[in-house]
Scaffold this active site. Structure first.
Site, mmCIF file in Angstrom:
data_model
loop_
_atom_site.group_PDB
_atom_site.id
_atom_site.type_symbol
_atom_site.label_atom_id
_atom_site.label_comp_id
_atom_site.label_asym_id
_atom_site.label_seq_id
_atom_site.Cartn_x
_atom_site.Cartn_y
_atom_site.Cartn_z
ATOM 1 N N ASP A 159 96.090 6.565 122.931
ATOM 2 C CA ASP A 159 96.601 7.633 123.809
ATOM 3 C C ASP A 159 97.228 7.026 125.062
ATOM 4 O O ASP A 159 98.308 7.440 125.514
ATOM 5 C CB ASP A 159 95.502 8.648 124.160
ATOM 6 C CG ASP A 159 94.160 8.006 124.479
ATOM 7 O OD1 ASP A 159 93.968 6.811 124.156
ATOM 8 O OD2 ASP A 159 93.297 8.685 125.069
ATOM 9 N N TYR A 182 96.309 6.898 105.110
ATOM 10 C CA TYR A 182 97.308 7.156 104.064
ATOM 11 C C TYR A 182 96.798 6.760 102.683
ATOM 12 O O TYR A 182 97.305 7.242 101.677
ATOM 13 C CB TYR A 182 98.609 6.398 104.358
ATOM 14 C CG TYR A 182 99.275 6.825 105.642
ATOM 15 C CD1 TYR A 182 99.356 8.175 105.980
ATOM 16 C CD2 TYR A 182 99.815 5.898 106.515
ATOM 17 C CE1 TYR A 182 99.955 8.575 107.150
ATOM 18 C CE2 TYR A 182 100.416 6.295 107.700
ATOM 19 C CZ TYR A 182 100.481 7.630 108.016
ATOM 20 O OH TYR A 182 101.066 8.034 109.176
ATOM 21 N N ASP A 219 108.051 5.119 116.171
ATOM 22 C CA ASP A 219 109.118 6.106 116.402
ATOM 23 C C ASP A 219 109.310 6.344 117.897
ATOM 24 O O ASP A 219 110.433 6.488 118.382
ATOM 25 C CB ASP A 219 108.775 7.445 115.735
ATOM 26 C CG ASP A 219 109.369 7.545 114.341
ATOM 27 O OD1 ASP A 219 109.746 6.491 113.785
ATOM 28 O OD2 ASP A 219 109.449 8.666 113.808
ATOM 29 N N LYS A 224 91.546 2.952 118.819
ATOM 30 C CA LYS A 224 90.823 4.072 119.445
ATOM 31 C C LYS A 224 89.348 3.719 119.327
ATOM 32 O O LYS A 224 88.535 4.466 118.783
ATOM 33 C CB LYS A 224 91.202 5.377 118.709
ATOM 34 C CG LYS A 224 90.731 6.635 119.357
ATOM 35 C CD LYS A 224 91.509 7.037 120.589
ATOM 36 C CE LYS A 224 90.908 8.284 121.195
ATOM 37 N NZ LYS A 224 91.419 8.591 122.543
ATOM 38 N N ASP A 284 102.825 4.448 112.825
ATOM 39 C CA ASP A 284 103.834 5.406 112.370
ATOM 40 C C ASP A 284 104.389 6.163 113.584
ATOM 41 O O ASP A 284 105.603 6.318 113.763
ATOM 42 C CB ASP A 284 103.142 6.381 111.390
ATOM 43 C CG ASP A 284 104.119 7.247 110.631
ATOM 44 O OD1 ASP A 284 105.334 7.152 110.897
ATOM 45 O OD2 ASP A 284 103.680 8.032 109.776
#
Ligand code: NAD
Length: 367
Positions: free
Chosen positions: A223, A140, A251, A191, A247
């Site tokens: 994942d 970001y 959620d 990751k 992020d």
């Protein structure tokens, strides 16, 4: 004296914050916390008055306070405005100006609301997860970024994942501290098998762990984590991860509970108040819900639970915080529901009544 900046914002923000301040006044009186509240405009309502969503006076108030309580900003009235003055800019401005680099989002499945989840009861019953998301780094903010024209006429889009050792260290410390106040289990998500940046993440988190040997640490690829959250969410206590992964995973974790009106959040920075606690911003994860604004039907619990997090993390008042959490639990167990979490056979109440009931429950609880 502990000063709280109160920013109701727009839409239902005003309604849910009003009830939350009443609840805070009750715990203030009960525990003699010496809280002082000062209200100011942010978001669309600030734009209407000052032509900016974050007036200097509001920012100064936030910077001079021990904690910020925020409702929500935005609404169709301001959707046509230029991005630089859109209500949502106030959130980004507050986050960056206050240096809030850690976002804490709990996902709790209340026994009384287990039916609200889209997952099976036996999977979500008892879920109580805290996602700690890094908030100021990663793709970001990383450079280079943008879309470039290439000589063959096509385009190339670029974003850069970047983390430095100090950035990883400080978010890891927040996460270990949070885990210490909970069940002492931390899962760091990366990751590292593919991305060098998160290979560094894993190395640094492992190093910080040396100062927190009482907390159990495990590492998980993102994942796999997204799969495990659906398969067996009860294995998690605290999850710490990067901005982008956080992020998405926060959620996903939130939706295990099935009810947006119930979910609080906290954003913490490195600035400390006079009492040595991190100055933070506390807000529900939902927006201003223009479709139900002004109707006294919004659920105030997400904001009231955000105030509970404020008491715990910024105001050093664990007892007052657990009083609020218990009051919410008891009111749900007694069958009171706002419209968003209503089911047949329960007692339907409005925003104000839900706030009043929680306040009354706190007064009835023993110290
Ligand atoms: P929203 O969260 O405002 O609403 C989504 C749905 O959930 C709506 O149907 C709404 O009625 C319902 N809902 C939300 N909170 C509720 C509550 N407390 N009780 C009962 N029902 C509730 O998201 P949206 O509709 O996508 O966005 C509306 C506005 O809010 C937009 O302008 C958006 O930019 C803004 N927004 C602000 C924030 C923030 O301030 N942090 C976050 C998200 C969206």
């Amino acid at each position: 004296m502990k000063k709280i900046a109160v920013f109701p914002g727009d839409g239902i923000g005003k309604e849910v914050v009003r009830e939350t301040v009443e609840v805070l006044k009750i715990v203030d009186k009960k525990y003699k916390l010496s809280l002082e509240f000062e209200e100011a405009l942010v978001g669309g309502s600030a734009y209407d008055e000052y032509k900016t969503p974050l007036p200097d006076s509001s920012l100064k108030l936030a910077k001079d306070s021990d904690a910020v309580l925020l409702g929500a900003v935005g609404g169709p009235k301001w959707d046509g405005l230029d991005y630089s003055v859109r209500p949502e800019r106030a959130l980004l401005g507050l986050r960056s100006e206050l240096g809030l680099f850690a976002n804490l989002r709990p996902a709790i499945v209340y026994p009384a609301l287990v039916q609200a989840s889209t997952l099976k009861k036996e999977i979500v019953e008892g879920v109580d997860i805290m996602v700690v998301r890094e908030l100021t780094g990663d793709v970001y903010f990383g450079k280079p970024r943008g879309v470039e024209k290439l000589s063959d006429g096509s385009e190339k889009g670029i974003n850069t994942m970047v983390y430095t050792t100090p950035e990883i260290e400080r978010i890891a410390k927040v996460a270990f501290d949070v885990a210490r106040k909970r069940n002492k289990k931390l899962t760091s998500v990366d990751k590292a098998n593919v991305l060098e940046c998160t290979e560094l993440w894993r190395k640094v988190v492992t190093k910080v762990h040396k100062d927190y040997s009482d907390v159990e640490l495990n590492h998980m690829y993102v994942d796999n984590c997204s799969m495990q959250l659906i398969r067996y969410p009860k294995q998690f206590d605290v999850i710490v991860t990067t901005n982008l992964f956080g992020d998405i995973l926060s959620d996903e974790a939130a939706m295990l509970t099935g009810s947006i009106g119930m979910l609080p959040s906290a954003s913490l920075g490195s600035r400390l108040s006079s009492s040595g606690s991190p100055i933070g911003m506390y807000e529900p994860i939902h927006g201003s819900a223009p479709d139900i604004a002004g109707k006294d039907i919004a659920n105030p619990i997400a904001t009231i639970l955000s105030a509970s997090m404020m008491l715990k993390y910024s105001l050093n008042s664990e007892k007052a915080s657990s009083d609020i959490d218990n009051a919410v639990l008891n009111i749900l167990n007694k069958g009171y529901r706002t419209k968003d979490i209503y089911e047949d056979g329960k007692k339907l109440v409005g925003t104000k009544e839900m706030g009043r009931l929680i306040g009354e429950e706190i007064l009835n609880e023993k110290r």
